[in-house]
Enzyme design. Sequence first.
Site, PDB file in Angstrom:
ATOM      1  N   PRO A  47       0.661  -1.209   0.167  1.00  0.00           N
ATOM      2  CA  PRO A  47      -0.006   0.166  -0.147  1.00  0.00           C
ATOM      3  C   PRO A  47       0.870   1.309  -0.065  1.00  0.00           C
ATOM      4  CG  PRO A  47      -0.094  -1.300   2.096  1.00  0.00           C
ATOM      5  CD  PRO A  47       0.435  -2.164   1.125  1.00  0.00           C
ATOM      6  N   ASN A  48       0.360   2.265  -0.828  1.00  0.00           N
ATOM      7  CA  ASN A  48       0.724   3.601  -1.019  1.00  0.00           C
ATOM      8  C   ASN A  48       2.089   3.760  -1.472  1.00  0.00           C
ATOM      9  OD1 ASN A  48      -1.327   4.763   0.508  1.00  0.00           O
ATOM     10  ND2 ASN A  48      -0.330   3.760   2.415  1.00  0.00           N
ATOM     11  N   ASP A  67       0.842 -15.263   6.739  1.00  0.00           N
ATOM     12  CA  ASP A  67       0.619 -16.471   6.744  1.00  0.00           C
ATOM     13  C   ASP A  67       0.676 -16.950   5.252  1.00  0.00           C
ATOM     14  OD1 ASP A  67       0.038 -16.859   9.454  1.00  0.00           O
ATOM     15  OD2 ASP A  67      -2.150 -16.799   9.189  1.00  0.00           O
ATOM     16  N   ASN A  72       8.339  -5.350  -1.010  1.00  0.00           N
ATOM     17  CA  ASN A  72       8.248  -4.255   0.041  1.00  0.00           C
ATOM     18  C   ASN A  72       6.568  -4.329   0.386  1.00  0.00           C
ATOM     19  OD1 ASN A  72       8.060  -1.881   1.430  1.00  0.00           O
ATOM     20  ND2 ASN A  72       9.139  -0.634   0.017  1.00  0.00           N
ATOM     21  N   HIS A  93       3.902  -4.201   9.409  1.00  0.00           N
ATOM     22  CA  HIS A  93       3.857  -3.833  10.877  1.00  0.00           C
ATOM     23  C   HIS A  93       2.489  -4.157  11.508  1.00  0.00           C
ATOM     24  CE1 HIS A  93       7.392  -1.353   9.691  1.00  0.00           C
ATOM     25  NE2 HIS A  93       6.523  -0.699   9.030  1.00  0.00           N
ATOM     26  N   HIS A 149      12.664  -2.546   2.520  1.00  0.00           N
ATOM     27  CA  HIS A 149      12.332  -1.434   2.953  1.00  0.00           C
ATOM     28  C   HIS A 149      13.263  -0.580   2.308  1.00  0.00           C
ATOM     29  CE1 HIS A 149       9.179  -3.120   5.394  1.00  0.00           C
ATOM     30  NE2 HIS A 149      10.023  -4.165   5.704  1.00  0.00           N
ATOM     31  N   ILE A 150      12.602   0.792   1.824  1.00  0.00           N
ATOM     32  CA  ILE A 150      13.486   1.664   1.261  1.00  0.00           C
ATOM     33  C   ILE A 150      13.990   2.542   2.252  1.00  0.00           C
ATOM     34  CG2 ILE A 150      13.144   3.916  -0.112  1.00  0.00           C
ATOM     35  CD1 ILE A 150      10.626   2.655  -1.473  1.00  0.00           C
ATOM     36  N   SER A 151      13.438   2.806   3.313  1.00  0.00           N
ATOM     37  CA  SER A 151      13.789   3.324   4.354  1.00  0.00           C
ATOM     38  C   SER A 151      14.449   2.608   5.563  1.00  0.00           C
ATOM     39  CB  SER A 151      12.761   4.429   5.240  1.00  0.00           C
ATOM     40  OG  SER A 151      11.795   3.676   5.847  1.00  0.00           O
ATOM     41  N   GLU A 180      12.314  -9.444   2.024  1.00  0.00           N
ATOM     42  CA  GLU A 180      11.622  -8.331   2.499  1.00  0.00           C
ATOM     43  C   GLU A 180      12.404  -7.187   2.219  1.00  0.00           C
ATOM     44  OE1 GLU A 180      10.757  -8.424   6.638  1.00  0.00           O
ATOM     45  OE2 GLU A 180      10.233  -6.691   6.459  1.00  0.00           O
ATOM     46  N   ARG A 236       7.332   0.835  13.740  1.00  0.00           N
ATOM     47  CA  ARG A 236       8.017   0.401  12.254  1.00  0.00           C
ATOM     48  C   ARG A 236       9.079  -0.598  12.660  1.00  0.00           C
ATOM     49  NH1 ARG A 236       5.800   3.933   8.436  1.00  0.00           N
ATOM     50  NH2 ARG A 236       5.238   5.823   9.221  1.00  0.00           N
ATOM     51  N   ALA A 270       3.195  -0.557   4.820  1.00  0.00           N
ATOM     52  CA  ALA A 270       2.726  -0.787   6.201  1.00  0.00           C
ATOM     53  C   ALA A 270       2.096  -1.890   6.538  1.00  0.00           C
ATOM     54  CB  ALA A 270       1.704   0.548   6.375  1.00  0.00           C
ATOM     55  N   ARG A 314       5.730  12.236  -3.063  1.00  0.00           N
ATOM     56  CA  ARG A 314       5.826  12.849  -1.690  1.00  0.00           C
ATOM     57  C   ARG A 314       6.872  12.450  -0.745  1.00  0.00           C
ATOM     58  NH1 ARG A 314       1.212  11.285   1.058  1.00  0.00           N
ATOM     59  NH2 ARG A 314       1.861  12.549   2.929  1.00  0.00           N
ATOM     60  N   ARG A 360      13.350   4.936  12.692  1.00  0.00           N
ATOM     61  CA  ARG A 360      12.136   5.668  12.507  1.00  0.00           C
ATOM     62  C   ARG A 360      11.121   5.185  13.844  1.00  0.00           C
ATOM     63  NH1 ARG A 360       9.560   5.042   6.686  1.00  0.00           N
ATOM     64  NH2 ARG A 360       8.395   6.908   7.526  1.00  0.00           N
ATOM     65  N   TYR A 414      11.569   8.810   1.328  1.00  0.00           N
ATOM     66  CA  TYR A 414      11.880   7.815   0.327  1.00  0.00           C
ATOM     67  C   TYR A 414      12.350   8.084  -0.876  1.00  0.00           C
ATOM     68  CZ  TYR A 414       8.071   5.938   3.505  1.00  0.00           C
ATOM     69  OH  TYR A 414       7.297   5.389   4.719  1.00  0.00           O
TER      70      TYR A 414
HETATM   71  O1  CA2 Z   1      10.673   1.960   3.966  1.00  0.00           O
HETATM   72  C1  CA2 Z   1       9.870   1.364   3.270  1.00  0.00           C
HETATM   73  O2  CA2 Z   1       9.951   0.941   2.187  1.00  0.00           O
HETATM   74  C2  CA2 Z   1       8.267   1.162   3.963  1.00  0.00           C
HETATM   75  O3  CA2 Z   1       8.086  -0.331   3.717  1.00  0.00           O
HETATM   76  C3  CA2 Z   1       7.504   2.009   3.199  1.00  0.00           C
HETATM   77  C4  CA2 Z   1       6.195   2.133   3.925  1.00  0.00           C
HETATM   78  C5  CA2 Z   1       6.275   2.235   5.348  1.00  0.00           C
HETATM   79  O4  CA2 Z   1       4.900   2.156   6.092  1.00  0.00           O
HETATM   80  C6  CA2 Z   1       7.099   1.056   6.022  1.00  0.00           C
HETATM   81  O5  CA2 Z   1       7.282   1.368   7.434  1.00  0.00           O
HETATM   82  C7  CA2 Z   1       8.697   1.245   5.464  1.00  0.00           C
HETATM   83  C8  CA2 Z   1       5.130   3.393   3.203  1.00  0.00           C
HETATM   84  C9  CA2 Z   1       5.187   3.276   2.032  1.00  0.00           C
HETATM   85  C10 CA2 Z   1       4.347   4.436   1.577  1.00  0.00           C
HETATM   86  O6  CA2 Z   1       5.264   5.324   0.566  1.00  0.00           O
HETATM   87  C11 CA2 Z   1       5.055   6.473   0.403  1.00  0.00           C
HETATM   88  C12 CA2 Z   1       5.656   7.160  -0.468  1.00  0.00           C
HETATM   89  C13 CA2 Z   1       5.587   8.532  -1.000  1.00  0.00           C
HETATM   90  C14 CA2 Z   1       4.712   9.230  -0.193  1.00  0.00           C
HETATM   91  C15 CA2 Z   1       3.927   8.561   0.750  1.00  0.00           C
HETATM   92  C16 CA2 Z   1       4.239   7.279   1.042  1.00  0.00           C
END
Ligand code: CA2
Length: 152
Positions: free
Chosen positions: A10-11, A92, A79, A85, A105-107, A103, A116, A82, A18, A112, A23
Amino acid sequence: MTSVLVLNGPNLNLLGTRKPEVYGSTSLADVEKMCEQEAGRLGLDLTFRQSNHEGQLIDWIHEAGREVKAGNSIGAVYNPGAHTHTSVALHDAIEGAELPVIELHISNVHKREEFRHHSFISPVARGIVVGFGVLGYPLAINGLHQLFQQGS
Ligand code: CA2
């Protein structure tokens, strides 16, 4: 040709639009191109997907598990966004499908917020790539390919 799946939760469709301080400014379409290049370099076909819907992601994981069993795929770079978490269902699904997953994660989630720091996905992942920005995607494809070649 053998394929590799790159799955985004998601997202992640908002990538590059943004929160560049967290990110980066690369779009998901550009990430797909980077993955395409790395997969091609390794002689793999790429399937690249994103969904905001947990059920859709579960269906794709089940399908990917069948593709690995059939010898058509080496597994997935995932990836989970959210869902990392929150989702026992995705944990499963990976376990049930016996899907080899890296797995990603970009960040650096450990730098953080506390919420997370826990991942429902890590216990069923073969490996984890965290905090390399979008460069983590080709790194993770490479790592999954190497694990597959070692037969481990
Ligand atoms: O660091 C990552 O890749 C995450 O999986 C990104 C998720 C976050 O909930 C995880 O804790 C870490 C969020 C993805 C949403 O990405 C956005 C990108 C630009 C603007 C808003 C959200």
